[in-house]
Design an enzyme around this catalytic site. Sequence first.
Site, short mmCIF file in Angstrom:
data_model
loop_
_atom_site.label_atom_id
_atom_site.label_comp_id
_atom_site.label_asym_id
_atom_site.label_seq_id
_atom_site.Cartn_x
_atom_site.Cartn_y
_atom_site.Cartn_z
N ASP A 286 4.98 3.67 -0.58
CA ASP A 286 4.38 3.49 -1.96
C ASP A 286 3.27 2.39 -1.92
O ASP A 286 3.48 1.80 -0.79
CB ASP A 286 5.50 3.34 -2.91
CG ASP A 286 4.90 3.63 -4.40
OD1 ASP A 286 3.74 3.82 -4.42
OD2 ASP A 286 5.71 3.73 -5.47
N TRP A 287 2.72 2.13 -2.83
CA TRP A 287 1.59 1.33 -2.68
C TRP A 287 2.08 -0.26 -2.34
O TRP A 287 2.76 -0.82 -3.10
CB TRP A 287 0.74 1.12 -4.10
CG TRP A 287 -0.16 0.22 -4.16
CD1 TRP A 287 -0.24 -1.09 -4.05
CD2 TRP A 287 -1.77 0.38 -4.33
NE1 TRP A 287 -1.65 -1.71 -4.19
CE2 TRP A 287 -2.43 -0.42 -4.28
CE3 TRP A 287 -2.49 1.64 -4.29
CZ2 TRP A 287 -3.95 -0.73 -4.38
CZ3 TRP A 287 -3.74 1.74 -4.46
CH2 TRP A 287 -4.56 0.39 -4.51
#
Length: 754
Positions: A286-287
């Site tokens: 994820d980011w």
Amino acid sequence: MKHLFSTLLLSIAIISQAQMSDTEIDKKVDSLLSAMTLAEKVGQTNMYNGPWEFTGPVPQDENSQLKADNIKKGYVGGMINVLTAKGTREAQRMAVENSRLGIPLIFGYDVIHGYKTMLPVPIGQASSWDFDGVKKGAQLAARETAASGVHWTFSPMIDVSYDARWGRIMEGAGEDPYLTSVMAKAWIEGYQGDDLSDPLTIAACAKHFAGYAFAEAGRDYNTADVSSQTLYNVILPPFKAAVEAGAATFMNSFNDVSGVPATADDYLQREILKGKWGFEGFMVSDWGSIGEIMTHGVARDSAHAGELAFTAGSDMDMESRIYEFYLADLVGSGTISEDLLDDAVSRILRIKYKLGLFDDPYRYSNESLEKSEVFSAKNKEIAKGIARSSMVLLKNEGALLPLNKTVKSIAVIGQLANSKDVPLGNWRAQAVANSAVSLEEGIRNAVDSKTKVTFAQGYTLTKGRRDFIHELTWVDDQGEGFEEAIEVAKSAEVVVLALGEDCYQTGEGRSQADIGLKGQQLELFLRVMEVNPNVVVVLMNGRPLAIPEVATKAPAILETWFGGSEAGNAIADILFGNYNPSGKLPVSFPHHVGQEPLHYDRKRTGRPVTNEFDNGLVFWSHYTDMTNEALFPFGHGLSYSSFEYDDLNLTPTEDGVMVNVKVSNVSELAGKETVQVYIWDKVASLSQPIKRLVDFKQVSIAAGDSQQITFTLTKEDLGFYTNNYEFVVEDGEFEIMVGTSSRDHIKQSIDLTF
Ligand code: BGC
């Protein structure tokens, strides 16, 4: 040398990708891999954010020249937020025409409920319980996305969520693992089609793996404390279904589970996902979640975070920029084996081959398709159909709905009622602000020319900037709009009052401790009811709301979620009876936020709510000031038709039970019913939920007609996972419940031996 590799790539490209078998793709991948340097391999694991927008904290060392140089050197595998046929072609050209091996980039984007034509938010889509409809919506989103040059969506989010405080409950399919698994399959099949290389399909990404929705106290990014039972029987099943549906990629999550940040979770990613389930696609972080392993306090420094994430099976780094700077050294020093790197790179290349990118890296960047496909009239019509089936009629006392189209006067009240923006929802990709059909517009489009429609704002929720990344600014509303609204309500035959949330109250980073109606909404509702009791409440919201007063006093309530580009027209179709409502809640609505996390498939406990314990003493599992029950239960949703259930028959089969039931439409209107089957394994080696959904069917029944419905439940439906992640089915008594919601059903018990 460069020429040699280009020729090699050209020969790879000659065969049409659509016809390549997995074995052929594996061969191509192996041969390409053997030609790659360490830096080029690491490059494939590196993802850059494009210039359009940020969807997370911006990395400190943002440097576009460095990024451009690295893309040209072949040191980048994928990009996020690079959009449009033209933009993607330009970025692709940088990679393909300059790098030594010309390996194409993969472009990913958060297409959560549509690209430009907005579908209802995912929790709304799930409320349709309609596999084909949801799949059709995903196909639409895929067409618009692919036509804009993007190959990959970071969707579906299939985190089962029990907690209405969590703002991202809007992005998933609700609280039930079975319904979420069905929806996961519909979304993935819709996005990916039968052939990923079809230029109108895109790769899906099942997220967030795993446990993200179990953030303590519903606070986004918070630690998740889940038992093995919850992990194996609630959280993981939709992800397993996603693998079975062929999801090309997975995304891990920000949270930790049992002290292990999901991005560094070897057990979840390698042992279960890539091992036990045989997932062959790749895992994107994820980011910034690789860097956050340090913030969790589990990695000493960036190199250590990279080591943990990569070893655990996170194949691509989204915006931590850690693989970019540290992975080569980690492999060079032997901390990470080159075999592990090859495995990650092969997974990424395999998806690029499947997408047909080696065949033609520009195949998705097609301006004329982009023009004809994106936000087309045809797509809006499809979105309207999906929006209609996503809406849930929660209450309809005295058959106030449907309204007569020749009604003399309608008062349309509420800031949400004339908003052309709120129905678009959060995570709205390329939707143009204020491009939705508002409720007021929908009503005006639907009524007779003689009907007088008057709008009054009534309340004001938010002001100023409203967007994906900033906190909302609340208005200190002192009821300034009441007088006008009450006047308008008084003189109308019927009032349509929109209540709920600004769409930016749900989504990432939008958790709330209070899930009632903000501002002056409730007060206004009560005042309007005093002057005109014919009030239809239209809810717009992305989470279950605690609205006990509205539920008790309003004669009619329609849940419309954030219905997308065509929301107003879809709502009007239901209000005026052009569409007979068919949605069912995929989440429980609480009476009070204190009941959260609330879910229907709860355990019985040693002191359950039964007459046996509810005897005036306090020693049973309850609140002293509140019921345990939901305000509106999971599976609830009315129709303008009325259905009755009888003749429930259970017949044991070789590996389960056959369930037969008669469903009758006892009204004068044809309608669609979602027949739901729940089970309770009454005595098992581990305590079981008192009911859990195992199957459902949607049937259209003509007025006055009956249908005999059959379900075949197998071991797969009747068993559960142990704390060692073994699937077992145990002999004994099962209660089988069939009905119109998790609360309203008929039941029978049967002894089963397997
Ligand atoms: C979200 C993901 C999303 C990613 C890329 C993250 O903040 O958690 O769901 O796909 O950003 O935008």
